[in-house]
Enzyme design. Structure first.
Site, PDB file in Angstrom:
ATOM      1  N   GLY A   1      -6.003   2.301 -37.297  1.00 35.15           N
ATOM      2  CA  GLY A   1      -4.766   1.524 -37.290  1.00 35.15           C
ATOM      3  C   GLY A   1      -3.954   1.607 -38.565  1.00 35.15           C
ATOM      4  O   GLY A   1      -2.965   0.891 -38.722  1.00 35.15           O
TER       5      GLY A   1
ATOM      6  N   PRO B   1      -9.173   6.681 -38.593  1.00 36.76           N
ATOM      7  CA  PRO B   1      -7.737   6.936 -38.626  1.00 36.76           C
ATOM      8  C   PRO B   1      -7.321   7.979 -37.590  1.00 36.76           C
ATOM      9  O   PRO B   1      -7.982   9.011 -37.448  1.00 36.76           O
ATOM     10  CB  PRO B   1      -7.502   7.476 -40.047  1.00 36.76           C
ATOM     11  CG  PRO B   1      -8.804   8.066 -40.455  1.00 36.76           C
ATOM     12  CD  PRO B   1      -9.886   7.324 -39.721  1.00 36.76           C
TER      13      PRO B   1
ATOM     14  N   ARG C   1       7.661   6.471 -27.484  1.00 37.53           N
ATOM     15  CA  ARG C   1       7.462   5.300 -28.354  1.00 37.53           C
ATOM     16  C   ARG C   1       8.704   4.417 -28.507  1.00 37.53           C
ATOM     17  O   ARG C   1       8.580   3.192 -28.440  1.00 37.53           O
ATOM     18  CB  ARG C   1       6.901   5.731 -29.712  1.00 37.53           C
ATOM     19  CG  ARG C   1       5.513   6.401 -29.583  1.00 37.53           C
ATOM     20  CD  ARG C   1       4.851   6.683 -30.927  1.00 37.53           C
ATOM     21  NE  ARG C   1       4.533   5.450 -31.614  1.00 37.53           N
ATOM     22  CZ  ARG C   1       5.233   4.953 -32.617  1.00 37.53           C
ATOM     23  NH1 ARG C   1       6.285   5.586 -33.082  1.00 37.53           N
ATOM     24  NH2 ARG C   1       4.887   3.809 -33.159  1.00 37.53           N
TER      25      ARG C   1
ATOM     26  N   CYS D   1      16.484  10.698 -17.169  1.00 40.46           N
ATOM     27  CA  CYS D   1      17.349   9.866 -16.334  1.00 40.46           C
ATOM     28  C   CYS D   1      16.969   8.392 -16.421  1.00 40.46           C
ATOM     29  O   CYS D   1      16.470   7.799 -15.455  1.00 40.46           O
ATOM     30  CB  CYS D   1      17.300  10.367 -14.897  1.00 40.46           C
ATOM     31  SG  CYS D   1      17.914  12.044 -14.793  1.00 40.46           S
TER      32      CYS D   1
ATOM     33  N   TYR E   1       0.885  10.257 -31.284  1.00 37.67           N
ATOM     34  CA  TYR E   1       1.277   9.483 -30.092  1.00 37.67           C
ATOM     35  C   TYR E   1       2.622   9.900 -29.505  1.00 37.67           C
ATOM     36  O   TYR E   1       3.283   9.112 -28.840  1.00 37.67           O
ATOM     37  CB  TYR E   1       1.266   7.972 -30.394  1.00 37.67           C
ATOM     38  CG  TYR E   1      -0.098   7.495 -30.834  1.00 37.67           C
ATOM     39  CD1 TYR E   1      -1.159   7.450 -29.932  1.00 37.67           C
ATOM     40  CD2 TYR E   1      -0.337   7.135 -32.161  1.00 37.67           C
ATOM     41  CE1 TYR E   1      -2.419   7.043 -30.336  1.00 37.67           C
ATOM     42  CE2 TYR E   1      -1.606   6.736 -32.575  1.00 37.67           C
ATOM     43  CZ  TYR E   1      -2.639   6.688 -31.659  1.00 37.67           C
ATOM     44  OH  TYR E   1      -3.884   6.279 -32.053  1.00 37.67           O
TER      45      TYR E   1
HETATM   46  C1  LIG Z   1      -6.593   4.220 -31.161  1.00 38.64           C
HETATM   47  C2  LIG Z   1      -7.825   3.880 -31.864  1.00 38.64           C
HETATM   48  C3  LIG Z   1      -7.999   4.227 -33.198  1.00 38.64           C
HETATM   49  C4  LIG Z   1      -6.930   4.917 -34.002  1.00 38.64           C
HETATM   50  O1  LIG Z   1      -5.802   4.166 -34.228  1.00 38.64           O
HETATM   51  P1  LIG Z   1      -4.705   4.782 -35.193  1.00 38.64           P
HETATM   52  O2  LIG Z   1      -3.629   3.789 -35.240  1.00 38.64           O
HETATM   53  O3  LIG Z   1      -4.222   6.042 -34.568  1.00 38.64           O
HETATM   54  O4  LIG Z   1      -5.334   4.991 -36.514  1.00 38.64           O
HETATM   55  C5  LIG Z   1      -9.198   3.930 -33.809  1.00 38.64           C
HETATM   56  N1  LIG Z   1     -10.196   3.314 -33.133  1.00 38.64           N
HETATM   57  C6  LIG Z   1     -10.062   2.960 -31.843  1.00 38.64           C
HETATM   58  C7  LIG Z   1     -11.186   2.310 -31.159  1.00 38.64           C
HETATM   59  C8  LIG Z   1      -8.884   3.226 -31.164  1.00 38.64           C
HETATM   60  O5  LIG Z   1      -8.758   2.872 -29.890  1.00 38.64           O
END
Ligand SMILES: *Cc1c(COP(=O)(O)O)cnc(C)c1O
Length: 437
Positions: free
Chosen positions: A253, A296, A335, A366, A395
């Protein structure tokens, strides 16, 4: 001449004497001529250097750290190969991701299989292919997996995904650590206690660790420290009762810069926050320090990727808005439509032009909502100009679709001054290749 939003682009981005955008000295306008648009360009050096930075920053503070690349951010045979060469582990969330990574030679033993509803087939295939760790997300899965492992006469290593009721203050669609989410065993409701007890009593499961993932992108550091604090306090009695916490994961995240005025914390700050809290808690609670797994995805590939489009129709509604339409849109980057995500852009072939006009960058799909960037200030744009949107490496392609039967973009990898196609553009033939009449 320098870019004022250079931090959003791959590491070696610049401007050449023709006033064109370059990456690793390659003229992006020329690449667009050669490979066509929409085109996604990745810079391999940026991916590798960020991967190394994660490993170095965390391992300097906490040597027993594994960095698992979350492959749902962007997956391909060449990306899996890079992850393998950089000695990353891999987060996967489907049988498809396992299969692509395995095909590229990525060791299945270094894979962590996540997901809130893995199918019986996926679980069975994962065991057969030797997936190292399955991160169990619910009771149905826990029982199913134990039974499948029993039938195959193996003991499968698992982690449990807990939901710690910590709000990471990100978009409602991408916050995953609060009570009201589909992911994980809730600590607040007591579900997680039952899941730990049941795992420890499952004959064919070896519970080796605990995982949580708070959401994405997380621009704040505090949610990580709060969650680590809460979860380790919570786990202490289980550790005393026999839970052998060999691995611990606070997920991924980590944020990246999408727009200049919202810079992400440096990797070092995430590393400092996470490792200091983990060390402090293990010390306070007098428990052994586990292997730390960080996951990550976005932050490994996001900055390395740039989307390149060609401008077509320009519709000026006097005193209202000018719509500049490009040859991609929500099919390759959902996104903005899905999360209201903000981006910046540049005109690839007018990098030294100082004039500015405010326009709205629209896609070709569209849907009225297919707008890539609302109200962006750019040099005067004409049909045929090339637009680059930075921070498009994560993404975008992985969530792409063939909506309106638009073929998906080609993908080019830049490495040491050369560009190679790593995914060819989809063709009309590809679009009908699955259909039977
Ligand atoms: C999506 C996800 C991540 C990665 O998230 P990022 O924002 O891309 O770093 C890590 N762990 C789990 C379990 C996820 O579902």
């Amino acid at each position: 001449m320098t870019l004022n939003n250079i931090d959003l682009f791959p590491h070696n981005t610049s401007i050449n004497s023709s006033g064109n955008l370059t990456i690793d000295n390659l003229d992006i306008n020329a690449l667009a001529d050669e490979f066509g648009t929409p085109l996604y360009v990745y810079d391999e050096a940026t991916i590798r250097s960020i991967a190394k930075e994660y490993k170095n920053m965390f391992q300097n503070l906490y040597p027993d750290t594994k960095v698992a690349y979350a492959s749902k951010a962007f997956m391909s045979l060449s990306m899996a190969k890079i992850a393998k060469e950089e000695k990353l582990s891999l987060d996967v969330v489907s049988g498809g991701e396992v299969s692509i990574a395995a095909k590229s030679g990525f060791p299945t033993s270094e894979m962590y299989f996540h997901g809130n509803n893995k199918t019986p087939q996926e679980l069975s295939e994962a065991i057969d292919s030797g997936v190292g760790t399955i991160v169990v997300d619910g009771f149905h899965e826990l029982r199913l997996l134990n039974q499948i492992a029993k039938d195959k006469n193996v003991v499968q290593e698992i982690m449990l995904r807990l939901s710690p009721s910590v709000d990471a203050h990100t978009h409602g669609h991408t916050t995953t650590g609060i009570l009201d989410v589909k992911f994980g065993f809730s600590i607040e409701t007591g579900e997680s206690s039952q899941a730990i007890d049941e795992s420890l009593n499952s004959s064919n499961l070896d519970l080796k660790g605990i995982h949580f993932h708070l959401g994405s992108p997380i621009f704040e550091l505090e949610p990580y420290s709060t969650a680590i604090d809460t979860v380790l306090d919570y786990l202490k009695p289980f550790i005393e009762k026999g839970l052998n916490l060999r691995e611990f994961s606070p997920g991924g995240g980590f944020a990246i810069g999408y727009v200049s005025h919202e810079p992400p914390p440096p990797i070092s700050a995430y590393a400092e926050t996470i490792t200091s809290m983990l060390i402090k808690k293990c010390d306070d609670l007098n428990i052994p320090t586990p292997t730390l797994i960080i996951e990550p995805g976005r932050s490994i590939v996001g900055r390395a990727g740039v989307a390149i489009y060609t401008v077509g129709v320009i519709k000026d509604i006097p005193n209202v808005r000018t719509y500049v339409s490009v040859d991609g849109g929500m099919g390759d980057n959902i996104r903005p439509a899905l999360y209201g995500s903000k981006y910046e852009a540049v005109v690839v072939n007018k990098m030294t032009n100082q004039s500015r006009e405010t326009i709205t960058l629209a896609g070709k799909y569209c849907e009225s909502g297919d707008l890539l960037i609302k109200d962006i200030s750019l040099p005067p744009v004409e049909s045929g100009d090339r637009i680059a949107i930075p921070a498009s490496g994560a993404y975008c392609l992985s969530m792409s679709s063939t909506y309106n039967m638009n073929p998906r973009p080609a993908v080019v990898m830049i490495n040491q001054g050369t560009a190679r196609l790593i995914r060819r553009r989809e063709t009309y033939e590809d679009l009908m290749s699955l259909d039977l009449v």
